[in-house]
Design a protein around this motif. Sequence first.
Motif, PDB file in Angstrom:
ATOM      1  N   TYR A 196       0.845  -1.189   0.000  1.00  0.00           N
ATOM      2  CA  TYR A 196       0.000   0.000   0.000  1.00  0.00           C
ATOM      3  C   TYR A 196       0.882   1.241   0.000  1.00  0.00           C
ATOM      4  O   TYR A 196       1.503   1.575   1.022  1.00  0.00           O
ATOM      5  N   MET A 197       0.934   1.936  -1.123  1.00  0.00           N
ATOM      6  CA  MET A 197       1.807   3.100  -1.246  1.00  0.00           C
ATOM      7  C   MET A 197       1.451   4.206  -0.250  1.00  0.00           C
ATOM      8  O   MET A 197       2.330   4.922   0.236  1.00  0.00           O
ATOM      9  N   GLU A 198       0.153   4.324   0.081  1.00  0.00           N
ATOM     10  CA  GLU A 198      -0.255   5.396   0.988  1.00  0.00           C
ATOM     11  C   GLU A 198       0.263   5.176   2.402  1.00  0.00           C
ATOM     12  O   GLU A 198       0.294   6.116   3.211  1.00  0.00           O
ATOM     13  N   GLU A 199       0.684   3.942   2.735  1.00  0.00           N
ATOM     14  CA  GLU A 199       1.202   3.679   4.066  1.00  0.00           C
ATOM     15  C   GLU A 199       2.644   4.142   4.228  1.00  0.00           C
ATOM     16  O   GLU A 199       3.154   4.179   5.350  1.00  0.00           O
ATOM     17  N   ALA A 200       3.280   4.489   3.130  1.00  0.00           N
ATOM     18  CA  ALA A 200       4.675   4.939   3.203  1.00  0.00           C
ATOM     19  C   ALA A 200       4.821   6.153   4.119  1.00  0.00           C
ATOM     20  O   ALA A 200       5.782   6.255   4.884  1.00  0.00           O
ATOM     21  N   GLU A 201       3.871   7.073   4.052  1.00  0.00           N
ATOM     22  CA  GLU A 201       3.984   8.300   4.830  1.00  0.00           C
ATOM     23  C   GLU A 201       3.735   8.085   6.323  1.00  0.00           C
ATOM     24  O   GLU A 201       3.936   8.999   7.121  1.00  0.00           O
ATOM     25  N   ARG A 202       3.321   6.886   6.704  1.00  0.00           N
ATOM     26  CA  ARG A 202       3.157   6.564   8.122  1.00  0.00           C
ATOM     27  C   ARG A 202       4.484   6.158   8.771  1.00  0.00           C
ATOM     28  O   ARG A 202       4.570   6.053   9.990  1.00  0.00           O
ATOM     29  N   CYS A 203       5.508   5.931   7.952  1.00  0.00           N
ATOM     30  CA  CYS A 203       6.780   5.404   8.443  1.00  0.00           C
ATOM     31  C   CYS A 203       7.763   6.522   8.782  1.00  0.00           C
ATOM     32  O   CYS A 203       7.663   7.632   8.264  1.00  0.00           O
ATOM     33  N   SER A 204       8.729   6.190   9.638  1.00  0.00           N
ATOM     34  CA  SER A 204       9.815   7.127   9.924  1.00  0.00           C
ATOM     35  C   SER A 204      10.791   7.186   8.756  1.00  0.00           C
ATOM     36  O   SER A 204      11.312   8.239   8.419  1.00  0.00           O
ATOM     37  N   HIS A 205      11.042   6.012   8.164  1.00  0.00           N
ATOM     38  CA  HIS A 205      11.943   5.890   7.025  1.00  0.00           C
ATOM     39  C   HIS A 205      11.313   4.954   6.005  1.00  0.00           C
ATOM     40  O   HIS A 205      10.651   3.983   6.380  1.00  0.00           O
ATOM     41  N   VAL A 206      11.553   5.246   4.740  1.00  0.00           N
ATOM     42  CA  VAL A 206      10.976   4.459   3.653  1.00  0.00           C
ATOM     43  C   VAL A 206      12.092   3.890   2.784  1.00  0.00           C
ATOM     44  O   VAL A 206      13.093   4.561   2.518  1.00  0.00           O
ATOM     45  N   HIS A 207      11.896   2.638   2.351  1.00  0.00           N
ATOM     46  CA  HIS A 207      12.811   1.977   1.424  1.00  0.00           C
ATOM     47  C   HIS A 207      11.933   1.476   0.264  1.00  0.00           C
ATOM     48  O   HIS A 207      11.184   0.510   0.428  1.00  0.00           O
ATOM     49  N   LYS A 226      11.922  16.329  -2.442  1.00  0.00           N
ATOM     50  CA  LYS A 226      13.047  16.327  -3.365  1.00  0.00           C
ATOM     51  C   LYS A 226      12.654  15.892  -4.765  1.00  0.00           C
ATOM     52  O   LYS A 226      13.199  16.388  -5.764  1.00  0.00           O
ATOM     53  N   GLN A 227      11.706  14.957  -4.853  1.00  0.00           N
ATOM     54  CA  GLN A 227      11.309  14.439  -6.156  1.00  0.00           C
ATOM     55  C   GLN A 227      10.185  15.262  -6.793  1.00  0.00           C
ATOM     56  O   GLN A 227       9.805  15.014  -7.941  1.00  0.00           O
ATOM     57  N   GLY A 228       9.632  16.211  -6.036  1.00  0.00           N
ATOM     58  CA  GLY A 228       8.608  17.094  -6.579  1.00  0.00           C
ATOM     59  C   GLY A 228       7.287  16.416  -6.879  1.00  0.00           C
ATOM     60  O   GLY A 228       6.615  16.750  -7.861  1.00  0.00           O
ATOM     61  N   VAL A 229       6.889  15.459  -6.024  1.00  0.00           N
ATOM     62  CA  VAL A 229       5.619  14.754  -6.217  1.00  0.00           C
ATOM     63  C   VAL A 229       4.801  14.846  -4.935  1.00  0.00           C
ATOM     64  O   VAL A 229       5.313  15.196  -3.867  1.00  0.00           O
ATOM     65  N   ASP A 230       3.508  14.505  -5.053  1.00  0.00           N
ATOM     66  CA  ASP A 230       2.605  14.646  -3.913  1.00  0.00           C
ATOM     67  C   ASP A 230       2.449  13.386  -3.090  1.00  0.00           C
ATOM     68  O   ASP A 230       2.057  13.452  -1.916  1.00  0.00           O
ATOM     69  N   ASN A 231       2.698  12.231  -3.690  1.00  0.00           N
ATOM     70  CA  ASN A 231       2.496  10.975  -2.966  1.00  0.00           C
ATOM     71  C   ASN A 231       3.422   9.892  -3.510  1.00  0.00           C
ATOM     72  O   ASN A 231       4.081  10.075  -4.542  1.00  0.00           O
ATOM     73  N   GLN A 233       2.640   6.944  -4.746  1.00  0.00           N
ATOM     74  CA  GLN A 233       2.192   6.318  -5.995  1.00  0.00           C
ATOM     75  C   GLN A 233       2.847   7.040  -7.170  1.00  0.00           C
ATOM     76  O   GLN A 233       3.379   6.402  -8.092  1.00  0.00           O
ATOM     77  N   GLU A 234       2.822   8.371  -7.135  1.00  0.00           N
ATOM     78  CA  GLU A 234       3.465   9.153  -8.192  1.00  0.00           C
ATOM     79  C   GLU A 234       4.972   8.922  -8.197  1.00  0.00           C
ATOM     80  O   GLU A 234       5.584   8.790  -9.264  1.00  0.00           O
ATOM     81  N   LEU A 235       5.555   8.869  -7.007  1.00  0.00           N
ATOM     82  CA  LEU A 235       7.004   8.686  -6.905  1.00  0.00           C
ATOM     83  C   LEU A 235       7.429   7.341  -7.478  1.00  0.00           C
ATOM     84  O   LEU A 235       8.410   7.243  -8.222  1.00  0.00           O
ATOM     85  N   PHE A 236       6.681   6.293  -7.157  1.00  0.00           N
ATOM     86  CA  PHE A 236       7.021   4.967  -7.652  1.00  0.00           C
ATOM     87  C   PHE A 236       6.912   4.918  -9.178  1.00  0.00           C
ATOM     88  O   PHE A 236       7.802   4.383  -9.858  1.00  0.00           O
TER      89      PHE A 236
END
Length: 245
Positions: A196-207, A226-231, A233-236
Amino acid sequence: MNWPNVSIEVTGLKKRRGETWALSGVDAFFGGGLHGLIGPDGSGKTTFLRTLMGLLSPDEGSIKFKSGDKILTFQDVRSQMAYMPQQQSLYADLSIAEHLDFFQDLYEIPPTEYLKKKSELLQMTRLEPFVDRPAGQLSGGMYKKLGLMCALLQSPAVILLDEPTNGVDPISRREFWELLYRLRDEGILVIISTAYMEEAERCSHVHLFDQGKILLQGEPRELLRKQGVDNFQELFLQKTEMGKK
């Protein structure tokens, strides 16, 4: 001996599964907090967790454990690591209480310590009213909470969770994340995988995982900025499209 503040450093980790590399040169550092391995099914997350746990042996690379400045062996920290697989092996006809009693025997936890830990976990998960209910009659969220309790009985310093919120309703997912925050705040190193990509922002660090590699890693909001995206899903999509060029 129990080691405080365990950290894990992974360098050049490779693991072949059949004809393909399930892990293809993974470098990562896990030094406290709540770390999310984010990526679709088949991206290497489960293989990575199983390799950290010692269930699989790497073909190349190294995994180093530390407590502060002291270098530890896997055997030093093995008893302080807990693993919650995606497909849990709970017994449908055993109740919540019977599962906890079973794992007390398995971990050889002294009775006084066990009763205290059992009470804390039942209150934390809000499962105390359901202790006599068989696992086969629990909802998806309650079943996952039972699996988490069984993993936490041994008071681990590190816990690895493989897609624990997969297939769980939104309310149970939120409650499960609240439990993970409590573990993080208690100083436990939490490493969780999720598709679930939306759960990434719940973490302290993302890999961010894809095809056995880490595309990006860091603090979630800083990565998005840094990547200039909102979420995520867009980053991936951005990173995977760049990789195809």
